[in-house]
Write a protein that holds these residues in place. Structure first.
Motif, short mmCIF file in Angstrom:
data_model
loop_
_atom_site.label_atom_id
_atom_site.label_comp_id
_atom_site.label_asym_id
_atom_site.label_seq_id
_atom_site.Cartn_x
_atom_site.Cartn_y
_atom_site.Cartn_z
N GLY A 1 0.80 -1.22 0.00
CA GLY A 1 0.00 0.00 0.00
C GLY A 1 0.83 1.27 0.00
N THR A 2 2.04 1.18 0.51
CA THR A 2 2.92 2.34 0.57
C THR A 2 3.81 2.44 -0.66
N ILE A 3 4.36 1.32 -1.09
CA ILE A 3 5.34 1.37 -2.20
C ILE A 3 4.69 1.18 -3.56
N GLY A 4 3.42 0.75 -3.60
CA GLY A 4 2.73 0.56 -4.87
C GLY A 4 2.87 -0.86 -5.40
N MET A 5 1.94 -1.24 -6.25
CA MET A 5 1.89 -2.61 -6.75
C MET A 5 3.13 -3.01 -7.57
N PRO A 6 3.59 -2.18 -8.53
CA PRO A 6 4.78 -2.61 -9.29
C PRO A 6 6.00 -2.84 -8.40
N SER A 7 6.21 -1.97 -7.42
CA SER A 7 7.35 -2.14 -6.52
C SER A 7 7.16 -3.35 -5.62
N ALA A 8 5.93 -3.57 -5.16
CA ALA A 8 5.65 -4.74 -4.31
C ALA A 8 5.90 -6.03 -5.08
N VAL A 9 5.51 -6.07 -6.33
CA VAL A 9 5.75 -7.27 -7.14
C VAL A 9 7.25 -7.48 -7.34
N ALA A 10 7.98 -6.40 -7.56
CA ALA A 10 9.44 -6.52 -7.71
C ALA A 10 10.05 -7.08 -6.42
N CYS A 11 9.65 -6.53 -5.27
CA CYS A 11 10.16 -7.02 -3.99
C CYS A 11 9.77 -8.48 -3.77
N PHE A 12 8.55 -8.84 -4.12
CA PHE A 12 8.11 -10.22 -3.99
C PHE A 12 9.01 -11.15 -4.81
N THR A 13 9.36 -10.71 -6.01
CA THR A 13 10.24 -11.50 -6.86
C THR A 13 11.60 -11.69 -6.19
N TRP A 14 12.17 -10.62 -5.65
CA TRP A 14 13.47 -10.72 -4.99
C TRP A 14 13.39 -11.66 -3.79
#
Length: 109
Positions: free
Chosen positions: A88-101
């Motif tokens: 909710g803070t970093i946004g969906m594209p960033s959250a998906v990137a973090c999830f991938t990492w």
């Protein structure tokens, strides 16, 4: 998923950098020690640091944070919840990137 060969061992590049610049390594250790002062327990500190790394979009820090969390016995579900909380803070594209990492850094099930 990328297999983690030795989760507790820092990456080779980091070890080489610290070998070349030992004073920076000592300064980094002091920063880490200072962050341990206060009322938060080790598990909470690790999860907070992981969340901060996600917010800053620091790939290496997220991967390192996951490796250290696993070493501490923090579960996959706990680590994954951090990215869900951050979304909710970093946004969906960033959250998906973090999830991938995160998924690439967690040991295979």
């Amino acid at each position: 998923m990328i297999a983690v060969s030795n989760p507790s061992k820092p990456p080779k590049t980091y070890r080489e950098f610290i070998g070349r610049y030992p004073k920076l390594g000592k300064a980094w250790d002091l920063i880490g020690e200072a962050g341990q002062e206060g009322p938060l327990d080790a598990r909470t500190r690790r999860l907070v640091k992981l969340g901060v790394a996600m917010g800053a979009m620091r790939t290496g820090a997220v991967r390192s944070g996951v490796r250290k969390a696993v070493d501490m016995g923090i579960s996959r579900e706990e680590v994954e919840q951090v990215v869900a909380l951050a979304a909710g803070t970093i946004g969906m594209p960033s959250a998906v990137a973090c999830f991938t990492w995160i998924e690439e850094s967690l040991p295979s099930e």
